[in-house]
Design a protein around this motif. Structure first.
Motif, PDB file in Angstrom:
ATOM      1  N   GLU A   2       0.828  -1.198   0.000  1.00  0.00           N
ATOM      2  CA  GLU A   2       0.000   0.000   0.000  1.00  0.00           C
ATOM      3  C   GLU A   2       0.868   1.257   0.000  1.00  0.00           C
ATOM      4  O   GLU A   2       1.652   1.486   0.922  1.00  0.00           O
ATOM      5  CB  GLU A   2      -0.911  -0.011   1.227  1.00  0.00           C
ATOM      6  CG  GLU A   2      -1.657   1.265   1.489  1.00  0.00           C
ATOM      7  CD  GLU A   2      -2.316   1.857   0.260  1.00  0.00           C
ATOM      8  OE1 GLU A   2      -2.876   1.074  -0.526  1.00  0.00           O
ATOM      9  OE2 GLU A   2      -2.233   3.071   0.074  1.00  0.00           O
ATOM     10  N   ILE A   5      -1.820   5.831   0.559  1.00  0.00           N
ATOM     11  CA  ILE A   5      -2.012   6.629   1.768  1.00  0.00           C
ATOM     12  C   ILE A   5      -0.774   7.465   2.082  1.00  0.00           C
ATOM     13  O   ILE A   5      -0.881   8.690   2.276  1.00  0.00           O
ATOM     14  CB  ILE A   5      -2.406   5.730   2.957  1.00  0.00           C
ATOM     15  CG1 ILE A   5      -3.790   5.116   2.709  1.00  0.00           C
ATOM     16  CG2 ILE A   5      -2.412   6.524   4.254  1.00  0.00           C
ATOM     17  CD1 ILE A   5      -4.240   4.174   3.796  1.00  0.00           C
ATOM     18  N   TYR A  44      -7.369   3.469   1.615  1.00  0.00           N
ATOM     19  CA  TYR A  44      -8.201   2.884   2.665  1.00  0.00           C
ATOM     20  C   TYR A  44      -9.111   1.781   2.118  1.00  0.00           C
ATOM     21  O   TYR A  44      -9.400   0.802   2.831  1.00  0.00           O
ATOM     22  CB  TYR A  44      -9.029   3.973   3.348  1.00  0.00           C
ATOM     23  CG  TYR A  44      -8.249   4.721   4.402  1.00  0.00           C
ATOM     24  CD1 TYR A  44      -7.848   4.096   5.581  1.00  0.00           C
ATOM     25  CD2 TYR A  44      -7.894   6.048   4.217  1.00  0.00           C
ATOM     26  CE1 TYR A  44      -7.129   4.773   6.545  1.00  0.00           C
ATOM     27  CE2 TYR A  44      -7.167   6.747   5.179  1.00  0.00           C
ATOM     28  CZ  TYR A  44      -6.782   6.101   6.336  1.00  0.00           C
ATOM     29  OH  TYR A  44      -6.054   6.772   7.292  1.00  0.00           O
ATOM     30  N   LEU A  47      -6.907  -1.242   2.061  1.00  0.00           N
ATOM     31  CA  LEU A  47      -6.730  -1.814   3.395  1.00  0.00           C
ATOM     32  C   LEU A  47      -8.000  -2.534   3.853  1.00  0.00           C
ATOM     33  O   LEU A  47      -7.934  -3.587   4.499  1.00  0.00           O
ATOM     34  CB  LEU A  47      -6.366  -0.710   4.392  1.00  0.00           C
ATOM     35  CG  LEU A  47      -4.977  -0.083   4.245  1.00  0.00           C
ATOM     36  CD1 LEU A  47      -4.768   1.000   5.298  1.00  0.00           C
ATOM     37  CD2 LEU A  47      -3.880  -1.141   4.364  1.00  0.00           C
ATOM     38  N   THR A  48      -9.169  -1.953   3.523  1.00  0.00           N
ATOM     39  CA  THR A  48     -10.434  -2.601   3.895  1.00  0.00           C
ATOM     40  C   THR A  48     -10.588  -3.942   3.193  1.00  0.00           C
ATOM     41  O   THR A  48     -10.975  -4.942   3.822  1.00  0.00           O
ATOM     42  CB  THR A  48     -11.622  -1.691   3.535  1.00  0.00           C
ATOM     43  OG1 THR A  48     -11.485  -0.435   4.207  1.00  0.00           O
ATOM     44  CG2 THR A  48     -12.935  -2.346   3.933  1.00  0.00           C
ATOM     45  N   LEU A 124      -2.062   9.679  12.623  1.00  0.00           N
ATOM     46  CA  LEU A 124      -2.947   8.999  11.674  1.00  0.00           C
ATOM     47  C   LEU A 124      -2.419   7.609  11.328  1.00  0.00           C
ATOM     48  O   LEU A 124      -3.184   6.646  11.240  1.00  0.00           O
ATOM     49  CB  LEU A 124      -3.082   9.846  10.413  1.00  0.00           C
ATOM     50  CG  LEU A 124      -4.122   9.366   9.391  1.00  0.00           C
ATOM     51  CD1 LEU A 124      -5.508   9.322  10.017  1.00  0.00           C
ATOM     52  CD2 LEU A 124      -4.125  10.273   8.156  1.00  0.00           C
ATOM     53  N   TYR A 125      -1.082   7.503  11.146  1.00  0.00           N
ATOM     54  CA  TYR A 125      -0.488   6.187  10.900  1.00  0.00           C
ATOM     55  C   TYR A 125      -0.772   5.236  12.066  1.00  0.00           C
ATOM     56  O   TYR A 125      -1.108   4.059  11.884  1.00  0.00           O
ATOM     57  CB  TYR A 125       1.026   6.316  10.709  1.00  0.00           C
ATOM     58  CG  TYR A 125       1.449   6.848   9.371  1.00  0.00           C
ATOM     59  CD1 TYR A 125       0.924   6.328   8.195  1.00  0.00           C
ATOM     60  CD2 TYR A 125       2.381   7.877   9.280  1.00  0.00           C
ATOM     61  CE1 TYR A 125       1.307   6.819   6.965  1.00  0.00           C
ATOM     62  CE2 TYR A 125       2.767   8.387   8.047  1.00  0.00           C
ATOM     63  CZ  TYR A 125       2.222   7.858   6.894  1.00  0.00           C
ATOM     64  OH  TYR A 125       2.605   8.349   5.674  1.00  0.00           O
ATOM     65  N   ASN A 128      -4.350   4.112  12.011  1.00  0.00           N
ATOM     66  CA  ASN A 128      -4.556   3.069  10.994  1.00  0.00           C
ATOM     67  C   ASN A 128      -4.158   1.699  11.520  1.00  0.00           C
ATOM     68  O   ASN A 128      -4.884   0.721  11.381  1.00  0.00           O
ATOM     69  CB  ASN A 128      -3.755   3.397   9.739  1.00  0.00           C
ATOM     70  CG  ASN A 128      -4.296   4.586   8.984  1.00  0.00           C
ATOM     71  OD1 ASN A 128      -5.447   4.974   9.176  1.00  0.00           O
ATOM     72  ND2 ASN A 128      -3.482   5.181   8.134  1.00  0.00           N
ATOM     73  N   GLY A 131      -6.528   0.612  14.322  1.00  0.00           N
ATOM     74  CA  GLY A 131      -7.826   0.205  13.781  1.00  0.00           C
ATOM     75  C   GLY A 131      -7.782  -1.184  13.182  1.00  0.00           C
ATOM     76  O   GLY A 131      -8.699  -2.002  13.395  1.00  0.00           O
ATOM     77  N   MET A 132      -6.723  -1.474  12.436  1.00  0.00           N
ATOM     78  CA  MET A 132      -6.580  -2.811  11.845  1.00  0.00           C
ATOM     79  C   MET A 132      -6.456  -3.876  12.932  1.00  0.00           C
ATOM     80  O   MET A 132      -7.109  -4.922  12.879  1.00  0.00           O
ATOM     81  CB  MET A 132      -5.356  -2.845  10.931  1.00  0.00           C
ATOM     82  CG  MET A 132      -5.485  -2.016   9.670  1.00  0.00           C
ATOM     83  SD  MET A 132      -6.528  -2.800   8.418  1.00  0.00           S
ATOM     84  CE  MET A 132      -5.445  -4.106   7.858  1.00  0.00           C
TER      85      MET A 132
END
Length: 502
Positions: A2, A5, A44, A47-48, A124-125, A128, A131-132
């Motif tokens: 990725e 981003i 994103y 990643l989703t 923000l990193y 991310n 969240g994962m």
């Protein structure tokens, strides 16, 4: 992998609005900002998709192939650009893709703003990553607890019979008993525990599909040592010498790593004193998703079928409203067992009928039935049983509700202790138009005598007559269920055909 981003965030960080206007006054900043945001959205989405691939895959190799496909799709634009430069898509695209371009350095943003932006991007990193990880932890926890599995299933066994099942009594003694596997048909619910990362389904009662209180239920679980799903009961063993471990299976699937029981093939191996690979085992989730799942006889409300009015009933609204009164061939009348205005007595999800009047006196004498006995017509998993409970005619409604909730055709020895006549195997919702057979005297001695006579006479011209007599007594043994497929049973003139009256 990725890169959208970090690239989008880098552009927003390094190119402020003032610098862009100074270098390119004709370019609107909102367009540049929008392009960077689209890059972020693409990242994103990738990643989703990766997250969904990871949580849904069953094998590591599946994850590798799926992520590889996603990476290929994400790089299609770069691949297309490279192909255009070598004239694969035509001269116009080649010219457009090989035009001269230039690099521009923009003035760096002030240190204070740059520091704040840097902290924001680092945060923000981190978000991310957090969240994962949080999503993976949540999904893993739900998988371990079995939340994604069906909460309630309906199980149907084949018509397999084990003549000498080893049953452990309350005193610890091991006794032999005829086991008809369809006695264990019905609703099974997912238990609170799991085994080998898979749910354990527990048998429910045959009246309202609630949990048994005193009757020990059967279980369906995954057995790692067998590498298969198994059906077992802690009080039923393969032999008197075997122990009651969790994998003391009575049926098992072929080897599988499947987590979802509903996806396991229906051809199971059944134990009937010896291994029989021709066993059948079918399951159906009781959760509905649409009106079709309710057979168009009801509405799907929060995963359960709400049947239309009083015309249909059942987990899937698959049974038509039962007749309130039915009449047998000899004139005996049976009425629907009613608990209250909203509830009827059920056995294995089908209505129970209670004898009202009209029984032939000869039959009553032959079956030793009196006015103090409760006579009921009830389903036992695959056949209808006509049962007689001595001296129970005047018991209270509360008694019969409690009895119905704990009743089990196998553990109550419904055939050998209570039953006076039985039907052919059937999947119909009522006993109407189903053939029934009366049970005579039970015992092995009569059978052995008649069998000897039959063998002696079979060479004569009168063998058909004795075959008919033999078949009638053959039906009278304690192993009646083993002989339902005897070819001359249909010749018996004792069928109990029901007719619809109201």
């Amino acid at each position: 992998m990725e890169e959208e981003i970090p690239t989008g965030l880098y552009l927003l960080r390094m190119i402020p609005k003032q610098s862009l206007h100074r270098k390119f006054p004709k370019i609107k900043f909102y367009r540049f900002f929008l392009a960077a945001i689209v890059r972020l959205l693409m990242g994103y989405l990738f990643l989703t998709n990766t997250f969904l691939v990871v949580v849904q895959a069953e094998e590591v190799l599946d994850i590798f192939y799926d992520v590889l496909a996603l990476q290929f799709l994400q790089q299609l634009d770069d691949i297309s650009f490279a192909l255009a430069k070598i004239d694969v898509f035509g001269k116009h695209l080649k010219i457009a893709s090989t035009r001269k371009y230039f690099r521009v350095e923009f003035n760096r943003v002030p240190f204070g703003l740059r520091k704040m932006t840097s902290l924001f991007l680092k945060g923000l990193y981190f978000l991310n990553l957090a969240g994962m990880l949080a999503g993976l932890i949540m999904v893993t926890t739900n998988q371990v607890t079995g939340r994604y599995h069906c909460d309630s299933i309906t199980v149907a066994f084949g018509d397999d019979i084990w003549d000498d099942a080893m049953v452990v009594t309350d005193s610890g003694e091991v006794k032999s008993q005829v086991l008809l596997f369809s006695y264990f048909n019905g609703v099974y619910r997912r238990g609170k525990t799991t085994q080998d990362g898979r749910p354990v389904y527990i048998e429910q009662n045959k009246f309202d599909s609630g949990p048994f209180q005193s009757t020990i239920p059967a279980e369906i679980r995954y057995c790692a040592s067998e590498r298969a799903w198994v059906f077992s009961h802690r009080n039923i063993r393969k032999s008197a010498k075997s122990t009651g471990d969790s994998c003391q299976w009575l049926l098992k699937s072929h080897e599988t790593t499947e987590f979802n029981l509903l996806q396991v093939p229906s051809d199971w191996i059944v134990w009937k004193g010896t291994l029989d690979p021709r066993g059948t085992f079918s399951t159906m989730c009781n959760r509905c998703n649409e009106e079709t799942d309710c057979n168009y006889h009801g509405q799907c409300v929060e995963g359960s079928c709400a049947c239309d009015g009083e015309e249909w009933f059942g987990v899937r609204c698959q049974h038509k409203k039962p007749c309130k009164r039915i009449v047998g061939r000899e004139g005996a009348q049976w009425i629907l067992g009613i608990v209250d205005e909203n509830t009827i007595y059920r056995s294995y999800d089908l209505p129970l009928y209670v004898y009202d009047s009209g029984l032939n006196s000869t039959t009553a004498i032959r079956q030793n039935v009196t006015s103090e006995d409760m006579i009921a017509l009830m389903f036992s998993g695959s056949r209808w049983f006509g049962t007689v409970q001595k001296g129970k005619k005047n018991e209270t409604n509360e008694y019969w509700i409690e009895y119905s909730r704990e009743f089990h055709s196998f553990w109550d020895r419904a055939y050998s202790e209570l039953t006076r006549f039985v039907s052919d195997p059937t999947t119909k919702s009522s006993p109407i138009a189903v053939d029934f057979y009366e049970i005579g005297e039970r015992g092995y001695q009569v059978i052995m005598i008649l069998k000897t006579i039959f063998e002696i006479i079979s060479a004569s011209n009168r063998s058909n007559l004795f075959a008919h007599v033999f078949s009638r007594f053959h039906l009278s043994t304690v192993h009646l269920v083993s002989f339902f497929h005897y070819p001359t049973l249909k010749d018996l003139d004792i069928s109990f055909a029901m007719i619809h009256t109201t």
